[in-house]
Motif scaffolding. Structure first.
Motif, PDB file in Angstrom:
ATOM      1  N   LEU A 176       0.948  -1.082  -0.075  1.00 54.54           N
ATOM      2  CA  LEU A 176       0.149   0.001   0.105  1.00 54.54           C
ATOM      3  C   LEU A 176       0.818   1.272   0.176  1.00 54.54           C
ATOM      4  CD1 LEU A 176      -2.751  -1.016   2.604  1.00 54.54           C
ATOM      5  CD2 LEU A 176      -3.067  -0.719   0.118  1.00 54.54           C
ATOM      6  N   ALA A 177       2.027   1.266   0.582  1.00 57.01           N
ATOM      7  CA  ALA A 177       2.898   2.269   0.709  1.00 57.01           C
ATOM      8  C   ALA A 177       4.337   1.780   0.541  1.00 57.01           C
ATOM      9  CB  ALA A 177       2.823   3.136   2.059  1.00 57.01           C
ATOM     10  N   PRO A 178       4.791   1.466  -0.565  1.00 55.30           N
ATOM     11  CA  PRO A 178       6.097   0.736  -0.876  1.00 55.30           C
ATOM     12  C   PRO A 178       7.057   1.735  -0.503  1.00 55.30           C
ATOM     13  CG  PRO A 178       5.119   1.359  -2.814  1.00 55.30           C
ATOM     14  CD  PRO A 178       3.940   1.355  -1.829  1.00 55.30           C
ATOM     15  N   GLY A 179       8.050   1.410   0.295  1.00 53.78           N
ATOM     16  CA  GLY A 179       9.110   2.114   0.687  1.00 53.78           C
ATOM     17  C   GLY A 179       9.063   2.956   1.888  1.00 53.78           C
ATOM     18  N   THR A 180       8.015   2.799   2.513  1.00 50.86           N
ATOM     19  CA  THR A 180       7.660   3.725   3.666  1.00 50.86           C
ATOM     20  C   THR A 180       7.522   2.732   4.753  1.00 50.86           C
ATOM     21  OG1 THR A 180       5.107   3.677   3.336  1.00 50.86           O
ATOM     22  CG2 THR A 180       6.766   5.652   2.251  1.00 50.86           C
ATOM     23  N   GLN A 181       7.658   3.349   6.227  1.00 53.46           N
ATOM     24  CA  GLN A 181       7.478   2.739   7.310  1.00 53.46           C
ATOM     25  C   GLN A 181       6.174   3.180   7.811  1.00 53.46           C
ATOM     26  OE1 GLN A 181       9.352   0.111   8.541  1.00 53.46           O
ATOM     27  NE2 GLN A 181      10.486   0.012   6.592  1.00 53.46           N
ATOM     28  N   PRO A 182       5.465   2.308   8.754  1.00 52.68           N
ATOM     29  CA  PRO A 182       4.038   2.665   9.108  1.00 52.68           C
ATOM     30  C   PRO A 182       4.657   3.769  10.409  1.00 52.68           C
ATOM     31  CG  PRO A 182       4.790   0.581   9.954  1.00 52.68           C
ATOM     32  CD  PRO A 182       5.557   0.665   8.897  1.00 52.68           C
ATOM     33  N   PRO A 183       3.712   4.632  10.562  1.00 52.31           N
ATOM     34  CA  PRO A 183       2.060   4.661  10.218  1.00 52.31           C
ATOM     35  C   PRO A 183       1.992   5.287   8.910  1.00 52.31           C
ATOM     36  CG  PRO A 183       2.621   6.563  11.737  1.00 52.31           C
ATOM     37  CD  PRO A 183       3.830   5.784  11.704  1.00 52.31           C
ATOM     38  N   PHE A 184       0.751   4.826   8.353  1.00 53.53           N
ATOM     39  CA  PHE A 184       0.128   5.527   7.326  1.00 53.53           C
ATOM     40  C   PHE A 184      -1.185   5.394   7.137  1.00 53.53           C
ATOM     41  CE2 PHE A 184       2.300   1.448   5.713  1.00 53.53           C
ATOM     42  CZ  PHE A 184       1.390   0.900   5.406  1.00 53.53           C
ATOM     43  N   LEU A 185      -2.001   6.172   6.848  1.00 54.30           N
ATOM     44  CA  LEU A 185      -3.289   6.358   6.617  1.00 54.30           C
ATOM     45  C   LEU A 185      -4.043   6.079   5.399  1.00 54.30           C
ATOM     46  CD1 LEU A 185      -6.006   6.995   8.786  1.00 54.30           C
ATOM     47  CD2 LEU A 185      -5.560   9.175   7.738  1.00 54.30           C
ATOM     48  N   ARG A 186      -5.150   5.146   5.052  1.00 54.04           N
ATOM     49  CA  ARG A 186      -5.735   5.201   3.868  1.00 54.04           C
ATOM     50  C   ARG A 186      -7.270   5.762   4.308  1.00 54.04           C
ATOM     51  NH1 ARG A 186      -6.671  -0.510   1.290  1.00 54.04           N
ATOM     52  NH2 ARG A 186      -7.484  -1.107   3.201  1.00 54.04           N
ATOM     53  N   VAL A 187      -7.487   6.557   3.369  1.00 53.24           N
ATOM     54  CA  VAL A 187      -8.667   7.304   3.117  1.00 53.24           C
ATOM     55  C   VAL A 187      -9.450   6.918   2.051  1.00 53.24           C
ATOM     56  CG1 VAL A 187      -9.912   9.533   3.452  1.00 53.24           C
ATOM     57  CG2 VAL A 187      -7.772   9.219   4.425  1.00 53.24           C
ATOM     58  N   ASP A 188     -10.388   6.054   2.108  1.00 47.15           N
ATOM     59  CA  ASP A 188     -10.978   5.403   0.893  1.00 47.15           C
ATOM     60  C   ASP A 188      -9.756   4.803   0.010  1.00 47.15           C
ATOM     61  OD1 ASP A 188     -13.559   6.275   1.723  1.00 47.15           O
ATOM     62  OD2 ASP A 188     -13.347   8.106   0.624  1.00 47.15           O
ATOM     63  N   ASP A 189      -9.380   5.406  -1.076  1.00 44.37           N
ATOM     64  CA  ASP A 189      -8.461   4.753  -1.859  1.00 44.37           C
ATOM     65  C   ASP A 189      -7.104   5.399  -1.858  1.00 44.37           C
ATOM     66  OD1 ASP A 189     -10.059   2.452  -2.882  1.00 44.37           O
ATOM     67  OD2 ASP A 189     -10.935   3.571  -4.306  1.00 44.37           O
ATOM     68  N   ASP A 190      -7.152   6.426  -1.201  1.00 47.04           N
ATOM     69  CA  ASP A 190      -5.963   7.160  -0.770  1.00 47.04           C
ATOM     70  C   ASP A 190      -5.198   7.034   0.046  1.00 47.04           C
ATOM     71  OD1 ASP A 190      -4.268   9.539  -1.414  1.00 47.04           O
ATOM     72  OD2 ASP A 190      -5.314  10.798  -0.036  1.00 47.04           O
ATOM     73  N   ILE A 191      -3.894   6.949   0.038  1.00 48.90           N
ATOM     74  CA  ILE A 191      -2.811   6.707   1.042  1.00 48.90           C
ATOM     75  C   ILE A 191      -2.054   7.789   1.411  1.00 48.90           C
ATOM     76  CG2 ILE A 191      -0.793   5.124   1.872  1.00 48.90           C
ATOM     77  CD1 ILE A 191      -3.348   3.732   1.325  1.00 48.90           C
ATOM     78  N   LYS A 192      -2.056   8.210   2.680  1.00 47.38           N
ATOM     79  CA  LYS A 192      -1.275   9.265   3.260  1.00 47.38           C
ATOM     80  C   LYS A 192       0.081   8.822   4.019  1.00 47.38           C
ATOM     81  CE  LYS A 192      -5.254  12.408   2.887  1.00 47.38           C
ATOM     82  NZ  LYS A 192      -4.961  13.001   1.721  1.00 47.38           N
ATOM     83  N   THR A 193       1.337   9.264   3.972  1.00 44.07           N
ATOM     84  CA  THR A 193       2.264   8.687   4.524  1.00 44.07           C
ATOM     85  C   THR A 193       3.270   9.725   5.605  1.00 44.07           C
ATOM     86  OG1 THR A 193       3.871   9.130   2.758  1.00 44.07           O
ATOM     87  CG2 THR A 193       2.595   6.903   2.725  1.00 44.07           C
ATOM     88  N   ASP A 194       2.890  10.947   5.196  1.00 44.19           N
ATOM     89  CA  ASP A 194       3.423  11.969   6.115  1.00 44.19           C
ATOM     90  C   ASP A 194       2.757  12.105   7.397  1.00 44.19           C
ATOM     91  OD1 ASP A 194       4.039  14.840   6.916  1.00 44.19           O
ATOM     92  OD2 ASP A 194       5.889  14.218   5.840  1.00 44.19           O
TER      93      ASP A 194
END
Length: 250
Positions: A66-84
């Protein structure tokens, strides 16, 4: 999948899904102050959400896609992924807004910055294994706790408006009697500090830091903080390769 203690029912599929670092059992919440920060914000907002744990030690973990190359946490809002993390916080504060959701921003900008140097000095203190340096590092670390304690004991302007003769604050949290974004940022770090210092230095919060002790006591009474904390063993395991016991004097 981790769930908040006695939190929201799942009658409807939530549109918000928070992915957090998993613990060593790959199921419960792991040691990550940023994950806990966002977990607390969503809980305080009262929005419908679910929490999914990401086992970062499993290379084939599907959630990583869902968020390649990133570490959790991240948030899914419907089909949008937010990582910062900071942008997620801003998004949640702007999107989950009154009148349906409470505001979590601070009245006083000082509440956002107080305590920001604690974790840095804690890290230097706990990574040292030389007895000769310990006193100096502990003193510097302790000075950051004293600074936070002074802020917590000093009446804020709204308290003085209510009682102009007040000489000591009686508020519950950093910015008043309600948890705010500032608390969501600082409290997860203070929990780590408390657990790791006790284990590696037998160091506890001094009794004379009454404001800080009151703050932590009040925070641990709240499910939103207590139930989002990783267990102490998980915290200590996370610091096993970082923190050092002091070497024995020869």
């Amino acid at each position: 999948m981790a769930q908040p203690c006695s939190h929201m029912a799942q009658e409807e599929k939530p549109c918000l899904e928070l992915f957090v670092k998993a613990s060593s059992d790959a199921e419960s919440v792991g040691n990550c102050p940023f994950s806990q920060r966002l977990f607390m914000i969503l809980w305080l907002k009262g929005a419908k959400f679910i929490v999914s744990t990401v086992d970062t030690k499993r290379p084939q973990c599907k959630l990583k896609d869902l968020a390649p190359g990133t570490q959790p946490p991240f948030l899914r809002v419907d089909d949008d992924i937010k990582t910062d993390v900071n942008k997620i916080e801003e998004f949640l504060e702007d999107t989950l807004a009154p009148p349906q959701y409470p505001k979590l921003c601070c009245r006083y900008k000082e509440s956002l910055s107080v305590g920001e140097d604690i974790f840095r000095n804690f890290s230097s203190y706990i990574k040292n294994d030389m007895p000769g340096l310990n006193q100096r590092l502990e003193k510097k670390f302790l000075s950051t706790l004293v600074k936070l304690n002074i802020y917590l004991e000093t009446p804020l302007p709204h308290e003085l408006d209510q009682n102009p003769n007040a000489t000591e604050s009686s508020r519950l949290y950093l910015d008043g009697d309600s948890l705010t974004l500032a608390d969501c940022n600082l409290l997860p770090k203070l929990n780590i500090v408390k657990v790791v210092c006790k284990n590696y230095r037998n160091f506890g919060i001094p009794a004379y830091l009454k404001g800080l002790k009151r703050y932590l006591d009040n925070a641990y009474k709240q499910d939103v903080f207590r139930c989002t904390c990783p267990n102490d063993t998980e915290v200590n395991n996370a610091y096993e390769s970082v923190a050092k016991y002091l070497k024995a004097d020869l």
